[in-house]
Design an enzyme around this catalytic site. Structure first.
Site: not given
Ligand code: BTN
Length: 321
Positions: A120, A185, A318
């Site tokens: 993202r 994460k 925080r």
């Molecule tokens: C994030 O930023 O947390 C979302 C990550 C999403 C990664 C997945 S891996 C499979 C799919 N293909 C991509 O290019 N991205 C998503």
């Protein structure tokens, strides 16, 4: 330009995936190429993030056996067995986005390595070969784009429930689109869409789940790995199929009943409920106590002004409390 033929490298990694030593000479004979060609392909595997090493007199080896995806195994386990396994790809999301017009809901794409995996907010999703799960699913949402926010939360809940059922302990959800384990994460979800306002939305839901991320400097944050959540996890094909089957069931339910029921399901896995967080909204920062989500999938944040729903932004714990 024709696509690069990766089959010699894929054959090589399959042989090495047993975690045993293989001499360059025997590998060359088995795969019908010279030792020099083997050495060249090994270098490419290393660029893909595979930790191949060589011991003089013994040959090439991986530090541990590698659990690889397998088409027949996936086929036998998936409830909607329409999928593409493309071991080396730019991005599984992009693969489906490029084919939106030809897909039916539930169609998936899985990869072992993404050359341009994306996260993202324009971030890169680090995707070393065979280490983790990279998968995407197409879904046509008749309710249109407005319903997509809730949908991405539903995907997170479903993934957490599936992993929990498969034995992973302590997997949590983080609003709006992550899975967490021990405050780190574990997985990220990226929903991308095409379609016109007022029309059905065509969604591609990308899921990146860290299973055994190698230690490396190129990762800018501390990850959690699924392998640390249990000593008895199933193989990656079982895992991937269970995640896909679970998400399909959850999305069908979402289409019929919306967020009904999902707020409570989210609650059970909420990593932040009752904790002091800050919400970052572009330049603005709001500090408060996380109070779960509402029926629109908004984060409920308690500040001195009361409890306010927020539909955008990113939260973090925080340190100042
Ligand atoms: C994030 O930023 O947390 C979302 C990550 C999403 C990664 C997945 S891996 C499979 C799919 N293909 C991509 O290019 N991205 C998503």
């Amino acid at each position: 330009m024709p696509a690069l033929d990766n089959s010699p490298r894929l054959a090589l990694i399959k042989t090495l995936s047993d975690g045993q030593f293989h001499s360059g000479e025997v590998l060359g004979q088995e795969l019908g190429m010279s030792r020099a060609a083997i050495s060249k392909h090994i270098k490419v595997l290393q660029q893909w993030g595979v930790d191949v090493f060589r011991v003089q007199g013994k040959g090439y080896c991986l530090p541990a056996p590698l659990d690889l995806l397998d088409e027949a195994s996936l086929q036998s386990k998936l409830n909607v067995p329409t999928f593409s396994l493309v071991p080396v790809i730019d991005s599984t999301n992009q693969y489906l986005l490029d084919r939106v017009g030809q897909l039916t809901s539930g169609t998936s794409c899985l990869a072992e390595y993404q050359q341009a995996g994306r996260g993202r907010r324009g971030r890169v999703w680090f995707s070393p070969y065979g280490a983790n799960l990279y998968l995407s699913m197409y879904w046509r949402l008749d309710a249109g784009m407005a319903a997509a926010m809730g949908l991405s939360l539903v995907v997170g809940v479903s993934m957490a429930e599936t992993l929990n059922k498969l034995g992973a302990e302590g997997v949590k959800v983080k609003w709006p689109n992550d899975l967490y384990w021990q405050d780190k994460k574990l997985a990220g979800i990226l929903v991308e869409m095409t379609g016109q306002a007022g029309d059905a939305a065509h969604l591609v839901i990308g899921m990146g789940l860290n299973v055994a991320m190698p230690e490396t400097d190129s990762v800018d944050q501390q990850w959690a790995n699924l392998k640390d959540t249990s000593s008895a996890l199933p193989d990656k094909n079982t895992l991937a199929a269970a995640l896909i089957n679970g998400v399909i069931d959850a999305l069908k339910e979402y289409e019929v009943s919306g967020m009904n029921g999902f707020v409570e399901r989210w609650d059970k896995f909420d990593n932040f409920k009752g904790r002091a967080v800050k919400l970052i909204l572009g330049e603005r920062e709001v500090k408060g106590i996380a109070r779960g989500i509402n029926e629109q999938g908004a984060l409920m944040l308690e500040t001195e002004a009361g409890i306010t729903p927020y539909l955008g932004g990113e939260i973090s714990l925080r340190a100042d409390v």
